[in-house]
Structure formats: C-alpha cells, structure tokens
Motif scaffolding. Structure first.
Motif, PDB file in Angstrom:
ATOM      1  N   TYR A 236     -46.529  20.852 -37.091  1.00  0.00           N
ATOM      2  CA  TYR A 236     -46.798  20.703 -35.549  1.00  0.00           C
ATOM      3  C   TYR A 236     -47.759  19.699 -35.286  1.00  0.00           C
ATOM      4  CZ  TYR A 236     -48.154  21.912 -30.951  1.00  0.00           C
ATOM      5  OH  TYR A 236     -48.460  21.848 -29.602  1.00  0.00           O
ATOM      6  N   TYR A 237     -48.729  19.557 -35.719  1.00  0.00           N
ATOM      7  CA  TYR A 237     -49.998  18.740 -35.642  1.00  0.00           C
ATOM      8  C   TYR A 237     -49.538  17.430 -36.063  1.00  0.00           C
ATOM      9  CZ  TYR A 237     -52.977  22.424 -34.124  1.00  0.00           C
ATOM     10  OH  TYR A 237     -53.456  23.380 -33.457  1.00  0.00           O
ATOM     11  N   ALA A 238     -48.939  17.192 -37.354  1.00  0.00           N
ATOM     12  CA  ALA A 238     -48.434  15.872 -37.848  1.00  0.00           C
ATOM     13  C   ALA A 238     -47.340  15.348 -36.909  1.00  0.00           C
ATOM     14  CB  ALA A 238     -48.040  16.063 -39.456  1.00  0.00           C
ATOM     15  N   VAL A 239     -46.499  15.813 -36.407  1.00  0.00           N
ATOM     16  CA  VAL A 239     -45.386  15.454 -35.430  1.00  0.00           C
ATOM     17  C   VAL A 239     -46.198  14.766 -34.290  1.00  0.00           C
ATOM     18  CG1 VAL A 239     -43.534  16.193 -33.993  1.00  0.00           C
ATOM     19  CG2 VAL A 239     -43.558  17.008 -36.143  1.00  0.00           C
ATOM     20  N   ASN A 240     -47.182  15.724 -33.635  1.00  0.00           N
ATOM     21  CA  ASN A 240     -47.744  15.260 -32.479  1.00  0.00           C
ATOM     22  C   ASN A 240     -48.592  13.957 -32.591  1.00  0.00           C
ATOM     23  OD1 ASN A 240     -46.962  17.230 -30.840  1.00  0.00           O
ATOM     24  ND2 ASN A 240     -48.627  18.740 -31.258  1.00  0.00           N
ATOM     25  N   LEU A 241     -49.158  13.825 -33.824  1.00  0.00           N
ATOM     26  CA  LEU A 241     -50.122  12.779 -34.188  1.00  0.00           C
ATOM     27  C   LEU A 241     -49.086  11.454 -34.357  1.00  0.00           C
ATOM     28  CD1 LEU A 241     -52.714  14.034 -36.701  1.00  0.00           C
ATOM     29  CD2 LEU A 241     -52.954  13.285 -34.422  1.00  0.00           C
ATOM     30  N   ALA A 242     -47.754  11.799 -34.996  1.00  0.00           N
ATOM     31  CA  ALA A 242     -47.141  10.735 -35.257  1.00  0.00           C
ATOM     32  C   ALA A 242     -46.318  10.324 -34.316  1.00  0.00           C
ATOM     33  CB  ALA A 242     -45.914  11.174 -36.482  1.00  0.00           C
ATOM     34  N   ALA A 243     -46.044  11.201 -33.318  1.00  0.00           N
ATOM     35  CA  ALA A 243     -45.444  10.485 -32.011  1.00  0.00           C
ATOM     36  C   ALA A 243     -46.462   9.977 -31.359  1.00  0.00           C
ATOM     37  CB  ALA A 243     -44.886  12.026 -31.332  1.00  0.00           C
ATOM     38  N   THR A 244     -47.780  10.331 -31.129  1.00  0.00           N
ATOM     39  CA  THR A 244     -48.539   9.680 -30.398  1.00  0.00           C
ATOM     40  C   THR A 244     -48.837   8.206 -30.895  1.00  0.00           C
ATOM     41  OG1 THR A 244     -49.597  11.636 -29.918  1.00  0.00           O
ATOM     42  CG2 THR A 244     -51.031   9.613 -29.606  1.00  0.00           C
TER      43      THR A 244
ATOM     44  N   LYS B 244     -40.931   9.631 -25.669  1.00  0.00           N
ATOM     45  CA  LYS B 244     -41.676  10.421 -26.542  1.00  0.00           C
ATOM     46  C   LYS B 244     -41.004  11.537 -27.093  1.00  0.00           C
ATOM     47  CE  LYS B 244     -46.281  12.038 -26.834  1.00  0.00           C
ATOM     48  NZ  LYS B 244     -47.734  12.519 -26.274  1.00  0.00           N
ATOM     49  N   GLY B 245     -40.493  12.281 -26.099  1.00  0.00           N
ATOM     50  CA  GLY B 245     -39.683  13.371 -26.552  1.00  0.00           C
ATOM     51  C   GLY B 245     -38.310  13.343 -27.769  1.00  0.00           C
ATOM     52  N   HIS B 246     -37.648  12.228 -27.506  1.00  0.00           N
ATOM     53  CA  HIS B 246     -36.713  11.985 -28.632  1.00  0.00           C
ATOM     54  C   HIS B 246     -37.491  11.633 -29.922  1.00  0.00           C
ATOM     55  CE1 HIS B 246     -34.145  11.865 -24.926  1.00  0.00           C
ATOM     56  NE2 HIS B 246     -33.179  12.284 -25.941  1.00  0.00           N
ATOM     57  N   LEU B 247     -38.449  10.691 -29.628  1.00  0.00           N
ATOM     58  CA  LEU B 247     -39.174  10.318 -30.805  1.00  0.00           C
ATOM     59  C   LEU B 247     -39.664  11.543 -31.710  1.00  0.00           C
ATOM     60  CD1 LEU B 247     -40.564   8.060 -32.680  1.00  0.00           C
ATOM     61  CD2 LEU B 247     -42.490   8.155 -31.163  1.00  0.00           C
ATOM     62  N   ALA B 248     -40.320  12.420 -31.078  1.00  0.00           N
ATOM     63  CA  ALA B 248     -40.859  13.705 -31.689  1.00  0.00           C
ATOM     64  C   ALA B 248     -39.621  14.389 -32.271  1.00  0.00           C
ATOM     65  CB  ALA B 248     -41.285  14.547 -30.781  1.00  0.00           C
ATOM     66  N   ALA B 249     -38.410  14.274 -31.734  1.00  0.00           N
ATOM     67  CA  ALA B 249     -37.343  15.172 -32.399  1.00  0.00           C
ATOM     68  C   ALA B 249     -36.890  14.419 -33.514  1.00  0.00           C
ATOM     69  CB  ALA B 249     -36.186  15.192 -31.443  1.00  0.00           C
ATOM     70  N   TYR B 250     -36.773  13.137 -33.533  1.00  0.00           N
ATOM     71  CA  TYR B 250     -36.291  12.180 -34.861  1.00  0.00           C
ATOM     72  C   TYR B 250     -37.373  12.592 -35.817  1.00  0.00           C
ATOM     73  CZ  TYR B 250     -33.349   9.812 -31.326  1.00  0.00           C
ATOM     74  OH  TYR B 250     -32.441   9.562 -30.419  1.00  0.00           O
ATOM     75  N   ILE B 251     -38.859  12.580 -35.623  1.00  0.00           N
ATOM     76  CA  ILE B 251     -39.546  12.572 -36.517  1.00  0.00           C
ATOM     77  C   ILE B 251     -39.975  13.838 -37.194  1.00  0.00           C
ATOM     78  CG2 ILE B 251     -40.544  10.399 -36.178  1.00  0.00           C
ATOM     79  CD1 ILE B 251     -42.871  11.943 -35.034  1.00  0.00           C
ATOM     80  N   THR B 252     -39.529  15.058 -36.552  1.00  0.00           N
ATOM     81  CA  THR B 252     -39.851  16.545 -37.043  1.00  0.00           C
ATOM     82  C   THR B 252     -39.458  16.716 -38.377  1.00  0.00           C
ATOM     83  OG1 THR B 252     -39.945  17.056 -34.860  1.00  0.00           O
ATOM     84  CG2 THR B 252     -39.655  18.815 -36.307  1.00  0.00           C
ATOM     85  N   LEU B 253     -38.107  16.489 -38.560  1.00  0.00           N
ATOM     86  CA  LEU B 253     -37.628  16.989 -39.963  1.00  0.00           C
ATOM     87  C   LEU B 253     -38.198  16.366 -41.070  1.00  0.00           C
ATOM     88  CD1 LEU B 253     -33.973  17.588 -39.121  1.00  0.00           C
ATOM     89  CD2 LEU B 253     -35.675  19.246 -39.460  1.00  0.00           C
ATOM     90  N   PRO B 254     -38.387  15.079 -41.110  1.00  0.00           N
ATOM     91  CA  PRO B 254     -38.971  14.184 -42.253  1.00  0.00           C
ATOM     92  C   PRO B 254     -40.500  14.615 -42.303  1.00  0.00           C
ATOM     93  CG  PRO B 254     -37.975  12.718 -40.721  1.00  0.00           C
ATOM     94  CD  PRO B 254     -37.956  14.022 -40.060  1.00  0.00           C
ATOM     95  N   VAL B 255     -41.271  14.868 -41.105  1.00  0.00           N
ATOM     96  CA  VAL B 255     -42.779  15.082 -41.439  1.00  0.00           C
ATOM     97  C   VAL B 255     -42.637  16.846 -42.081  1.00  0.00           C
ATOM     98  CG1 VAL B 255     -44.684  15.988 -39.912  1.00  0.00           C
ATOM     99  CG2 VAL B 255     -43.331  13.723 -39.417  1.00  0.00           C
ATOM    100  N   VAL B 256     -41.911  17.621 -41.577  1.00  0.00           N
ATOM    101  CA  VAL B 256     -41.924  18.985 -42.282  1.00  0.00           C
ATOM    102  C   VAL B 256     -41.440  18.824 -43.718  1.00  0.00           C
ATOM    103  CG1 VAL B 256     -40.689  21.355 -42.145  1.00  0.00           C
ATOM    104  CG2 VAL B 256     -41.369  20.241 -39.948  1.00  0.00           C
ATOM    105  N   LEU B 257     -40.649  17.981 -43.884  1.00  0.00           N
ATOM    106  CA  LEU B 257     -40.199  18.107 -45.453  1.00  0.00           C
ATOM    107  C   LEU B 257     -41.389  17.278 -46.062  1.00  0.00           C
ATOM    108  CD1 LEU B 257     -38.144  18.052 -47.554  1.00  0.00           C
ATOM    109  CD2 LEU B 257     -37.537  15.856 -47.123  1.00  0.00           C
TER     110      LEU B 257
END
Length: 439
Positions: free
Chosen positions: A383-391, A404-417
């Motif tokens: 969660y925090y990593a996605v927010n940081l990456a999106a910012t 920003k919303g779509h960007l967070a959606a795109y990077i969520t799965l790679p960040v979680v992995l």
C-alpha cells in the motif's frame, strides 16, 4: 652350595621366616598355662599398635627380660619362673604363660600373679577371655579314673565336653564356662609317653579354640541388634512397595522413602561388615582346630565338636542369618527403587512427549500466525509502496494522459509481487542463519 647371583624379591626372607615365627610350645607335664586375650572395644583393627608393644615392654621390664624387635608382632621368652608367648593379631593381643612350678591345685590362678595388677589395669584394651589350662600326666589306668572321678568335679556336668585326642595320647576336657575367678578352665590328661611337641600342639589348638570362639561370639549382640533393625526396616519397605503397587502414594514421596531405607541399610551394612566377616573367619578357625584334634568319644560324653554344634553353631548361624537378611533387604530395596525410578522415568517421558506435542501445536500455530502477519505485512508495505510509486511517477504519467488513479492501478500488481518476493527472500535468509553453517 654357591648362592645364586640374582637379587632377592622384596621381603623374601621375612615372608619365609613368618612361617616359622610362631612355633608350637614344647611342653612337659605337669604344666600350667594361662592365656589372656585383650582387645580394644572400638575400632580394634585400626588401633595404635605401638601401645600394645609398649605394654608388653613394660611387663618385660618388670622381670628384666629382653625387649621384642621394633615393630614385632610376636615374642617368646622367659618371664620369671614362667615362659611367655605374646602375639599381636588383627584385633587383639594374647599373653600366654607356661609354668611347671606352680602348686598342686589343678586350676590355681597362681600363674596369673606373674601379671602385676597395676600393669593389667593399664592394658590398652579390655579382657576378651582368660583361660587356665592344666596339664597332668596320667597313665592309662589313672586316666580312666580321673575321667570318671575328677572331670565332673572340675567342670559343670551339663556343659562338660571331653574326648580322647591325637590317637588317644591325651584326654581334653572343658565346659567353656567362666568360673568364680573369671577364668575359663581346660584340662589335659596326657600319657607319660606323649611327645612334648605333640602335647604343645594340642595345647596351642585348645587355646585357639577358646580365643577364636570368644572373638567370634562378639558378633552375636550386633546380629541381634541388626535382626531387630532389619525387621523394622522390612516393614517400612513393605509399606512403601505396597503404596507403589496400589498407587496410593505419591511417587516422589515413595522414592524419597525408599532412598531413606536404602541409606539406613547401607549404614547397617557398613558398620557390621567387618564384625560379621571376622566372626565368619574366626568360626572357620574354631571348626578347623577341633577337626585336627581327631576326637574319640569317652563313655558317651559329648565331644568338643558336638558341644560346638549344639551351643556355638546356633550363635554363628544367627550372625550369618542377620548378615544374609541384611543383604537380601538391601537387594529388595534396590529393586524397589529401580522399579519406582523406572515408573518415574516413564511418567516423565510421557509428560515430555505431551510437552513436545504441545510445542509442535504451538509452533504450527505460530507458523500460521507468522504467515498471516507476513501477508498483512505485504499488503501494508505494498500500500505504501504503491502510493510512493504513484507520487513519484505522477509527473511522468500526466504528459501521457494517465491520471494518478489509473497509474496506481497499473503499478499495484508489480509492486505487490516485488514486495512479496522481497519478504520471502528475507525469511529464507533468516531461516538459513538459524539452521547454522552447512545448511
């Protein structure tokens, strides 16, 4: 003959001479002999033996007689009108006097007067036995008369033991009672033709029978005391074993009771082992000395061997029985303690097994909890990593028309992995460290 050019083994001559250090007396009837056996009441085997030598030396000085060799354990020599034979044994010392010049009364204690009263009072020990032995020459026809007429007068008829010995060369008689003067009496009626050395051997064996009989009887009071203690301990042991068998007692308390019983048995064994062992050895000597007399019956009278079997052997059997019961009780206590220890060990193993099972369940629970925590950690970190990456990537995504919303959606799965892989790698590294080198 030339002497061998070979060194002697240490003490070779001393050990060889020991076989000849205590020769039998050479006696000519009529003769009187008296014997004193003196023993320390306690710890006699560990006594200061120099005190025995000093006491002997004090007696010799009264008569101007030569001293024994330093460290000697035997001595023979003239002492006034008598001949003295002194021997030091493991537990006691004996003084034997032989004299052929003392009065006509059969069992006069005149010979004892050669021992000064103040010297006797200063003896390092207590009197175990004193014995008067009277040797009278008697032709065969006179011997028969004396046997019938005199022996019942000199001795208690109920206890009198008499027999012909050494191929009927002599008659020996005794009742093994203590007379009014405190002495045991033994009579020897010897044929005039008897060899003087043979007579000396008879007298020596009779004295040894009296001394070793008295010494072995010292174990009887201890045997009776041990028998009473064994009966009491046996009841306690039976109670403990019953409680153990029925399960009515606590195992720890029962084990403590068994250990206390074992300790008391060991104390009894250690304090009586020497006395019982010595009594067994002394009794064997008594039996052997009677055997070598080669007794022959006189007109239905009891032999020395029969007297001992009827009156002495029961006391020795009591001692042997007490020792055997003590040994048996020690073995029973040991078996009971081993059985209880086995039960305690089995119970402890069962408890340990249950503890291990509980530890396994706790470990499994902790593992599941840890996996749950790790999952939550991945979610939180992601969660925090996605927010940081999106910012961080927001300024770059705006020219491309990505909000920003779509960007967070795109990077969520790679960040979680990536976070999940990082957590697994860290946990694997920690596990290798805990396993140690080589894993």
């Amino acid at each position: 003959m030339a002497q061998l050019a070979l060194g002697d083994y240490p003490d070779r001559y001393r050990l060889a001479n020991e076989l000849h250090a205590r020769p039998f007396p050479v006696l000519e009837p009529p003769t009187r002999a008296v014997l004193l056996a003196i023993k320390e009441p306690e710890a006699a085997a560990d006594r200061d033996r120099t005190a025995d030598l000093e006491h002997l030396t004090a007696l010799l000085d009264r008569f101007g007689a030569p001293h024994p060799a330093p460290g000697a354990n035997h001595y023979s020599g003239a002492l006034g009108r008598a001949f003295l034979k002194w021997e030091m044994h493991t537990e006691f010392v004996t003084y034997t006097l032989f004299s052929g010049q003392m009065g006509a009364e059969p069992f006069s204690d005149e010979v004892f007067k050669l021992f000064p009263q103040d010297w006797l009072a200063a003896a390092p020990g207590k009197l175990v036995t004193s014995c008067i032995l009277w040797i009278q020459p008697a032709p065969p026809e006179v011997m028969e008369v004396m046997v019938e007429r005199d022996l019942p007068v000199w001795f208690d008829p109920d206890s009198l033991a008499a027999s012909r010995v050494s191929d009927a060369e002599a008659v020996v008689a005794a009742d093994f009672r203590i007379d009014a003067a405190g002495h045991t009496r033994i009579a020897v009626l010897a044929k005039p033709t008897i060899d003087r050395h043979r007579l000396g051997r008879i007298v020596q064996r009779l004295f040894e029978i009296e001394v070793y009989k008295s010494m072995s009887m010292l174990a009887l009071p201890q045997a009776r005391s041990v028998a009473a203690s064994v009966a009491r301990i046996d009841r306690n042991l039976t109670d403990s074993v019953t409680a153990m068998a029925t399960g009515t007692g606590r195992e720890a308390e029962t084990l403590h009771e068994l250990l206390a019983v074992s300790a008391e048995i060991e104390l009894l064994s250690s304090t009586t082992a020497f006395r019982f062992g010595a009594a067994e050895a002394y009794a064997a000597i008594v039996d052997q000395r009677i055997e070598v007399l080669r007794e022959e019956r006189i007109a239905g009278r009891q032999l020395f061997g029969e007297f001992m079997r009827r009156r002495y052997d029961p006391a020795m059997r009591t001692c042997r029985s007490a020792k055997a019961r003590l040994d048996e009780l020690a073995a029973r206590a040991a078996r009971a303690a081993n059985l209880l220890r086995t039960r305690v060990d089995v119970a402890n193993q069962a408890q340990n097994t249950e503890v291990l099972h509980q530890m396994d369940r706790r470990a499994a629970l902790q593992l599941r909890l840890q996996e749950t925590v790790e999952g939550l950690s991945v979610v939180a970190i992601s969660y925090y990593a996605v927010n940081l990456a999106a910012t961080a990537l927001g300024p770059l995504a705006e020219p491309a028309g990505v909000d920003k919303g779509h960007l967070a959606a795109y990077i969520t799965l790679p960040v979680v992995l990536l976070v999940w892989l990082m957590v697994r790698r860290i946990r694997a590294r920690i596990a290798r460290r805990e396993a140690g080198p080589g894993h």
